[in-house]
Design a protein around this motif. Sequence first.
Motif, short mmCIF file in Angstrom:
data_model
loop_
_atom_site.label_atom_id
_atom_site.label_comp_id
_atom_site.label_asym_id
_atom_site.label_seq_id
_atom_site.Cartn_x
_atom_site.Cartn_y
_atom_site.Cartn_z
N GLN A 23 0.88 -1.24 0.22
CA GLN A 23 0.04 -0.08 0.06
C GLN A 23 0.68 1.25 0.20
O GLN A 23 0.67 2.32 -0.74
N ARG A 24 1.99 1.13 0.77
CA ARG A 24 2.89 2.61 0.83
C ARG A 24 3.53 2.51 -0.36
O ARG A 24 3.64 3.93 -0.81
N ARG A 25 3.80 1.58 -1.30
CA ARG A 25 4.58 1.70 -2.43
C ARG A 25 3.63 1.71 -3.67
O ARG A 25 4.09 1.79 -4.81
N GLY A 26 2.41 1.35 -3.44
CA GLY A 26 1.52 0.97 -4.50
C GLY A 26 1.09 2.10 -5.55
O GLY A 26 0.66 1.62 -6.53
N GLY A 27 0.94 3.25 -5.14
CA GLY A 27 0.73 4.20 -6.01
C GLY A 27 1.29 4.08 -7.33
O GLY A 27 0.62 3.86 -8.49
N GLN A 28 2.70 4.43 -7.45
CA GLN A 28 3.47 4.04 -8.61
C GLN A 28 3.26 2.74 -9.36
O GLN A 28 3.33 2.55 -10.51
N ARG A 29 3.52 1.78 -8.54
CA ARG A 29 3.00 0.23 -9.05
C ARG A 29 1.78 0.07 -9.67
O ARG A 29 1.83 -0.43 -10.86
N VAL A 30 0.73 0.79 -9.45
CA VAL A 30 -0.49 0.74 -9.78
C VAL A 30 -0.77 1.36 -11.08
O VAL A 30 -1.09 0.84 -12.38
N ARG A 31 -0.07 2.50 -11.32
CA ARG A 31 -0.06 3.30 -12.41
C ARG A 31 0.69 2.49 -13.46
O ARG A 31 0.14 2.42 -14.75
N VAL A 32 1.93 2.01 -13.22
CA VAL A 32 2.73 1.19 -14.22
C VAL A 32 1.67 0.01 -14.70
O VAL A 32 1.80 -0.53 -15.99
N ALA A 33 1.01 -0.66 -13.69
CA ALA A 33 0.23 -1.95 -13.98
C ALA A 33 -0.51 -1.58 -15.19
O ALA A 33 -0.93 -2.42 -15.99
N TYR A 34 -1.62 -0.50 -14.79
CA TYR A 34 -2.61 0.09 -15.78
C TYR A 34 -2.30 0.73 -16.93
O TYR A 34 -2.97 1.09 -17.98
N ASP A 35 -0.92 1.16 -16.91
CA ASP A 35 -0.39 1.74 -18.31
C ASP A 35 -1.35 3.11 -18.67
O ASP A 35 -1.67 3.86 -17.87
N GLU A 36 -1.59 3.20 -19.95
CA GLU A 36 -2.63 4.03 -20.46
C GLU A 36 -4.04 4.24 -19.86
O GLU A 36 -4.70 5.22 -20.05
N ASN A 37 -4.48 2.98 -19.29
CA ASN A 37 -5.78 2.90 -18.95
C ASN A 37 -6.18 3.69 -17.67
O ASN A 37 -7.04 3.90 -17.14
N TYR A 38 -4.91 3.98 -16.81
CA TYR A 38 -4.93 4.73 -15.35
C TYR A 38 -5.85 5.80 -15.65
O TYR A 38 -6.72 5.93 -14.51
N GLU A 39 -5.72 6.88 -16.33
CA GLU A 39 -6.40 7.81 -16.34
C GLU A 39 -7.75 7.77 -16.49
O GLU A 39 -8.80 8.30 -16.04
N ARG A 40 -8.22 6.62 -17.43
CA ARG A 40 -9.64 6.47 -17.67
C ARG A 40 -10.38 5.81 -16.47
O ARG A 40 -11.37 5.93 -15.84
N LEU A 41 -9.50 4.92 -15.59
CA LEU A 41 -9.77 4.40 -14.69
C LEU A 41 -10.17 5.52 -13.22
O LEU A 41 -10.88 5.24 -12.48
N GLN A 42 -9.34 6.30 -13.42
CA GLN A 42 -9.49 7.57 -12.22
C GLN A 42 -10.64 8.33 -12.80
O GLN A 42 -11.29 8.57 -11.78
N GLU A 43 -11.30 8.46 -13.91
CA GLU A 43 -12.40 9.25 -14.29
C GLU A 43 -13.47 8.32 -13.71
O GLU A 43 -14.44 8.93 -12.87
N HIS A 44 -13.46 6.91 -14.01
CA HIS A 44 -14.74 6.11 -13.37
C HIS A 44 -14.48 6.02 -11.67
O HIS A 44 -15.66 5.94 -11.43
N LYS A 45 -13.67 6.00 -11.06
CA LYS A 45 -13.29 5.97 -9.77
C LYS A 45 -13.98 7.28 -9.27
O LYS A 45 -14.65 7.29 -8.11
N ASP A 46 -13.66 8.38 -9.82
CA ASP A 46 -14.27 9.84 -9.44
C ASP A 46 -15.83 9.48 -9.66
O ASP A 46 -16.59 10.22 -8.66
N GLU A 47 -16.13 9.11 -10.48
CA GLU A 47 -17.76 8.97 -10.84
C GLU A 47 -18.38 7.97 -9.75
O GLU A 47 -19.28 8.39 -9.45
#
Length: 64
Positions: A23-47
């Motif tokens: 969890q502490r290191r997860g932020g960057q690892r999650v971004r890398v794992a989702y690659d270009e889909n991360y921004e789209r997932l953030q939009e869904h998370k916000d909604e």
Amino acid sequence: MGPQLLRGDRALRDRERGAELPQRRGGQRVRVAYDENYERLQEHKDEYDPDNIFRVNQNIELTN
């Protein structure tokens, strides 16, 4: 023992075993794992999860 104490013991035991480390290191690892889909997932998370209820383990961060 009451349920609160048992949950506290479990959390302490998990912390001792390093369960919080991803969890502490997860932020960057999650971004890398989702690659270009991360921004789209953030939009869904916000909604769909603006109160960040689903925040356990690897998490998509809210944009705001």
